[in-house]
Design a protein around this motif. Sequence first.
Motif, mmCIF file in Angstrom:
data_model
loop_
_atom_site.group_PDB
_atom_site.id
_atom_site.type_symbol
_atom_site.label_atom_id
_atom_site.label_comp_id
_atom_site.label_asym_id
_atom_site.label_seq_id
_atom_site.Cartn_x
_atom_site.Cartn_y
_atom_site.Cartn_z
ATOM 1 N N ARG A 62 0.981 -1.382 0.077
ATOM 2 C CA ARG A 62 0.007 0.038 0.001
ATOM 3 C C ARG A 62 0.836 1.073 0.128
ATOM 4 O O ARG A 62 2.349 0.958 0.509
ATOM 5 N N ALA A 63 -0.047 2.256 -0.316
ATOM 6 C CA ALA A 63 0.945 3.749 -0.279
ATOM 7 C C ALA A 63 0.926 4.258 1.145
ATOM 8 O O ALA A 63 1.783 4.835 1.485
ATOM 9 N N PHE A 64 -0.098 3.750 1.835
ATOM 10 C CA PHE A 64 -0.375 4.310 3.411
ATOM 11 C C PHE A 64 -0.321 2.938 4.114
ATOM 12 O O PHE A 64 -1.079 2.173 3.957
ATOM 13 N N LEU A 65 0.763 2.776 5.022
ATOM 14 C CA LEU A 65 0.879 1.692 6.006
ATOM 15 C C LEU A 65 0.354 2.051 7.181
ATOM 16 O O LEU A 65 0.928 3.007 7.819
ATOM 17 N N SER A 66 -0.337 1.195 8.059
ATOM 18 C CA SER A 66 -0.696 1.343 9.336
ATOM 19 C C SER A 66 -1.208 -0.079 9.814
ATOM 20 O O SER A 66 -1.298 -0.759 9.416
ATOM 21 N N THR A 67 -1.053 0.062 11.023
ATOM 22 C CA THR A 67 -1.732 -1.006 12.098
ATOM 23 C C THR A 67 -0.310 -2.041 12.612
ATOM 24 O O THR A 67 0.376 -2.322 11.642
ATOM 25 N N ARG A 68 -0.101 -2.342 13.614
ATOM 26 C CA ARG A 68 0.771 -3.358 14.067
ATOM 27 C C ARG A 68 0.467 -4.499 13.479
ATOM 28 O O ARG A 68 1.563 -5.446 13.037
ATOM 29 N N GLU A 69 -0.642 -5.128 13.214
ATOM 30 C CA GLU A 69 -0.865 -6.206 12.665
ATOM 31 C C GLU A 69 -0.227 -6.259 11.160
ATOM 32 O O GLU A 69 0.382 -7.119 10.577
ATOM 33 N N ARG A 70 -0.668 -5.268 10.389
ATOM 34 C CA ARG A 70 -0.114 -5.221 8.913
ATOM 35 C C ARG A 70 1.416 -4.958 8.962
ATOM 36 O O ARG A 70 2.141 -5.576 8.250
ATOM 37 N N VAL A 101 18.041 -4.608 0.745
ATOM 38 C CA VAL A 101 17.640 -3.088 0.415
ATOM 39 C C VAL A 101 16.223 -3.096 0.500
ATOM 40 O O VAL A 101 15.327 -3.885 -0.026
ATOM 41 N N ILE A 102 15.582 -2.395 1.480
ATOM 42 C CA ILE A 102 14.209 -1.922 1.873
ATOM 43 C C ILE A 102 13.796 -0.992 1.146
ATOM 44 O O ILE A 102 14.228 0.223 1.543
ATOM 45 N N ASP A 103 12.912 -0.827 0.105
ATOM 46 C CA ASP A 103 12.842 0.213 -1.009
ATOM 47 C C ASP A 103 11.226 0.693 -0.594
ATOM 48 O O ASP A 103 10.123 0.071 -0.538
ATOM 49 N N PHE A 104 11.326 1.957 0.034
ATOM 50 C CA PHE A 104 10.116 2.674 0.332
ATOM 51 C C PHE A 104 9.653 3.778 -0.705
ATOM 52 O O PHE A 104 9.071 4.683 -0.513
ATOM 53 N N THR A 105 9.966 3.587 -1.884
ATOM 54 C CA THR A 105 9.860 4.692 -2.844
ATOM 55 C C THR A 105 8.237 4.755 -3.252
ATOM 56 O O THR A 105 7.744 5.845 -3.338
ATOM 57 N N LYS A 106 7.464 3.797 -3.180
ATOM 58 C CA LYS A 106 5.961 3.739 -3.386
ATOM 59 C C LYS A 106 5.235 4.208 -2.121
ATOM 60 O O LYS A 106 4.083 4.158 -2.282
ATOM 61 N N VAL A 107 5.967 4.218 -1.029
ATOM 62 C CA VAL A 107 5.275 4.425 0.160
ATOM 63 C C VAL A 107 5.121 6.134 0.601
ATOM 64 O O VAL A 107 5.985 6.651 0.312
ATOM 65 N N GLU A 108 3.905 6.287 0.726
ATOM 66 C CA GLU A 108 3.651 7.803 0.864
ATOM 67 C C GLU A 108 3.586 8.087 2.398
ATOM 68 O O GLU A 108 4.168 9.235 3.081
ATOM 69 N N ALA A 109 3.050 7.060 3.376
ATOM 70 C CA ALA A 109 3.269 7.285 4.925
ATOM 71 C C ALA A 109 3.079 6.162 5.499
ATOM 72 O O ALA A 109 2.587 5.151 4.892
ATOM 73 N N MET A 110 3.686 6.034 6.747
ATOM 74 C CA MET A 110 3.615 4.860 7.667
ATOM 75 C C MET A 110 3.418 5.610 8.973
ATOM 76 O O MET A 110 3.727 6.298 9.469
ATOM 77 N N THR A 111 2.249 4.567 9.847
ATOM 78 C CA THR A 111 2.047 5.018 10.900
ATOM 79 C C THR A 111 3.257 4.474 11.917
ATOM 80 O O THR A 111 3.914 3.684 11.620
ATOM 81 N N VAL A 112 3.354 5.059 13.143
ATOM 82 C CA VAL A 112 4.427 4.616 14.135
ATOM 83 C C VAL A 112 4.049 3.187 14.315
ATOM 84 O O VAL A 112 5.162 2.603 14.552
ATOM 85 N N SER A 113 3.028 2.829 14.668
ATOM 86 C CA SER A 113 2.786 1.299 15.020
ATOM 87 C C SER A 113 3.162 0.405 13.970
ATOM 88 O O SER A 113 3.771 -0.600 14.165
ATOM 89 N N PHE A 114 2.883 0.680 12.577
ATOM 90 C CA PHE A 114 3.220 -0.136 11.587
ATOM 91 C C PHE A 114 4.876 -0.180 11.571
ATOM 92 O O PHE A 114 5.372 -1.398 11.458
ATOM 93 N N THR A 115 5.437 0.932 11.786
ATOM 94 C CA THR A 115 6.767 1.211 11.524
ATOM 95 C C THR A 115 7.726 0.433 12.745
ATOM 96 O O THR A 115 8.664 -0.413 12.561
ATOM 97 N N ASP A 116 6.939 0.372 13.928
ATOM 98 C CA ASP A 116 7.477 -0.114 15.140
ATOM 99 C C ASP A 116 7.463 -1.758 14.889
ATOM 100 O O ASP A 116 8.485 -2.491 14.910
ATOM 101 N N GLU A 117 6.486 -2.327 14.297
ATOM 102 C CA GLU A 117 6.323 -3.754 14.268
ATOM 103 C C GLU A 117 7.357 -4.129 13.000
ATOM 104 O O GLU A 117 8.133 -5.087 12.887
#
Length: 66
Positions: A17-25, A45-61
């Motif tokens: 997805r372009a917007f990534l959220s939730t710990r589960e995801r 190499v972890i490519d975030f080119t197509k990602v527009e935003a991530m929540t803190v909970s998604f990023t933490d997991e």
Amino acid sequence: MKPDPATTVTYDVGQHRAFLSTRERGRKVLHDLEDRIPPGTSLLVIDFTKVEAMTVSFTDEFLRKY
């Protein structure tokens, strides 16, 4: 004898997805990433080119291990 060249794996986080959220995801995407890393990989190499935003909970997991 020359050592094997570095084995590089590129993982496109934006395929999910372009917007990534939730710990589960975040856990699901992490498991998908780990399933795609073959033994002997020396560079990830972890490519975030197509990602527009991530929540803190998604990023933490997702990035906790890295």
